[in-house]
Every structure is written in C-alpha cells, then in structure tokens.
Design a protein around this motif. Structure first.
Motif, short mmCIF file in Angstrom:
data_model
loop_
_atom_site.label_atom_id
_atom_site.label_comp_id
_atom_site.label_asym_id
_atom_site.label_seq_id
_atom_site.Cartn_x
_atom_site.Cartn_y
_atom_site.Cartn_z
N SER A 11 0.59 -0.76 -0.09
CA SER A 11 -0.01 0.46 -0.09
C SER A 11 0.35 1.54 -0.38
O SER A 11 1.78 1.04 0.22
N SER A 12 -0.18 2.67 -0.21
CA SER A 12 0.77 3.62 -0.52
C SER A 12 0.88 4.16 1.17
O SER A 12 -0.06 4.31 1.73
N TRP A 13 1.93 5.20 1.24
CA TRP A 13 1.96 5.76 2.62
C TRP A 13 2.19 7.37 2.09
O TRP A 13 2.74 8.65 2.88
N ASP A 14 2.04 8.13 0.69
CA ASP A 14 2.29 8.82 0.48
C ASP A 14 1.32 9.82 0.69
O ASP A 14 1.78 11.05 1.13
N ASP A 15 0.34 9.81 1.10
CA ASP A 15 -1.06 10.53 2.05
C ASP A 15 -0.71 10.10 3.57
O ASP A 15 -1.67 9.37 4.08
N LEU A 16 -0.04 10.89 4.15
CA LEU A 16 -0.22 10.41 5.79
C LEU A 16 -1.45 10.87 6.56
O LEU A 16 -2.23 10.48 7.75
N LEU A 18 -4.24 9.61 5.26
CA LEU A 18 -5.63 8.60 5.24
C LEU A 18 -5.48 8.55 6.43
O LEU A 18 -4.39 8.07 7.03
N ASP A 20 -5.89 4.71 7.38
CA ASP A 20 -5.49 3.14 7.98
C ASP A 20 -6.30 2.68 6.59
O ASP A 20 -5.70 1.55 6.14
N ASP A 22 -8.06 3.22 4.75
CA ASP A 22 -8.47 4.53 2.61
C ASP A 22 -6.88 3.88 2.73
O ASP A 22 -7.72 4.66 1.56
N ARG A 23 -5.88 3.43 2.67
CA ARG A 23 -4.67 3.70 2.58
C ARG A 23 -5.19 2.62 0.66
O ARG A 23 -5.22 1.58 1.85
N ASN A 26 0.32 1.35 -3.82
CA ASN A 26 1.17 2.12 -5.01
C ASN A 26 1.28 1.36 -5.83
O ASN A 26 0.73 0.33 -6.34
N ARG A 57 -7.12 -0.85 0.34
CA ARG A 57 -5.76 -1.53 -0.39
C ARG A 57 -6.00 -3.29 -0.13
O ARG A 57 -5.54 -4.68 -1.18
#
Length: 170
Positions: A11-16, A18, A20, A22-23, A26, A57
């Motif tokens: 999963s993406s951690w680009d938007d901290l 969000l 958990d 809703d992640r 990537n 995710r």
C-alpha cells in the motif's frame, strides 16, 4: 475444496492524513496483485468466490486479482476481515458457501491463520513473515466450509511476488 489465503498487496503511504482503512495500493502493489492473479489463473486455481476485507488496499488487491483471473470469481467485501484475528478469519471461512475460496486480508491474522490451518507448513523462508501479496494455495478435504478445522489444509503452493518475476510469469 481449495482455500487460498492472500495478504493484500503493498500500500501507499504518500498521504499520511489518510485513515489506515483508506490507504490505496502503490504502483508496486498494483503490479504484484495483477501478476499474482495471472499466476493463480495460469495454475488453474481460480476460486469460485473471493472474500476481501473492506480496507481499500485489500479491496483493490482483490479486484485486480479477480480481473487478472478473467473476472470469473465473485467478489464479496466483509468489514469483519479488516485486521481480523486468525480465529475471526477462520470463522468467516466456515460461513462461506461451498466452492473454492480465496480470502484477501491483513497481517498478523493472515500469517497466523496460514500457519495454523496447514497440516505441514511449507519450508519457504517467507512463510512466517507472510509479506504483502503472499499467497498460500491449499487443498482442504471438506464438503462444506463449516467442516474446516485447524491443521487440515494440505499445501499446494506458497508464493510471494518476487518469485513471479523469477518464474517469468509476469
């Protein structure tokens, strides 16, 4: 019947900001989910049904895998699978309709259930870790999922995404 246990893809951690739940995946996770779905389909292990956690995710992983499997499996989302314990995942499987089944969920519940459900654990060095998109395919000698018990699944294969590249199945 076949039981397939898949941990969601990376999963993406680009938007901290969000939550958990809703992640999204990537790019690496999207690619891994598609490759794993193609691999499952290519080995003729396509389940009748996929049940996934409602987390973005996990849902995206399930959708990409179903699409890669030709869209044949039906997909059901179950909020009870979000960070579920191994006992909760087992209970959900036991309520599933007859037919080959795939569960898409999260660690640590997926890793724990995988280790408990099999009669003999695979010797794979990543089995205990159960990394993202790891997939365990088992054969279970039951007529109905309500009969499923700990230790009765026989391993067909356990695979992680990096092996798909090595096998040239991407």
């Amino acid at each position: 019947m076949k039981l397939i246990l898949t941990r969601h893809a990376k999963s993406s951690w680009d938007d901290l900001m969000l939550d958990d739940h809703d992640r999204p995946l990537n790019e690496r996770g999207q690619s891994a989910a598609q490759r794993m779905g193609k691999w499952v389909e290519g080995r003729r292990h396509v389940p009748a049904q996929v049940i996934s956690s409602t987390a973005t995710r996990a849902n995206e992983t399930a959708e990409l895998m179903v699409k890669a499997m030709g869209g044949a499996p039906s997909l059901t989302l179950d909020e009870g699978l979000y960070h579920a314990s191994s006992d909760a995942i087992l209970a959900r499987i036991q309520r599933a309709p007859k037919g080959d089944l795939m569960i898409v969920g999260h660690n640590p519940g997926m890793a724990e259930l995988a280790s408990r459900i099999v009669d003999v654990a695979p010797t794979h060095d990543r089995f205990g870790v159960y990394p993202t998109t790891a997939t365990l395919i088992t054969e279970v000698p039951v007529e109905d999922w309500s009969e499923l018990k700990i230790g009765m699944a026989q391993v067909i294969q356990f695979i992680v995404p990096r092996e798909l590249k090595e096998l040239h199945t991407a």
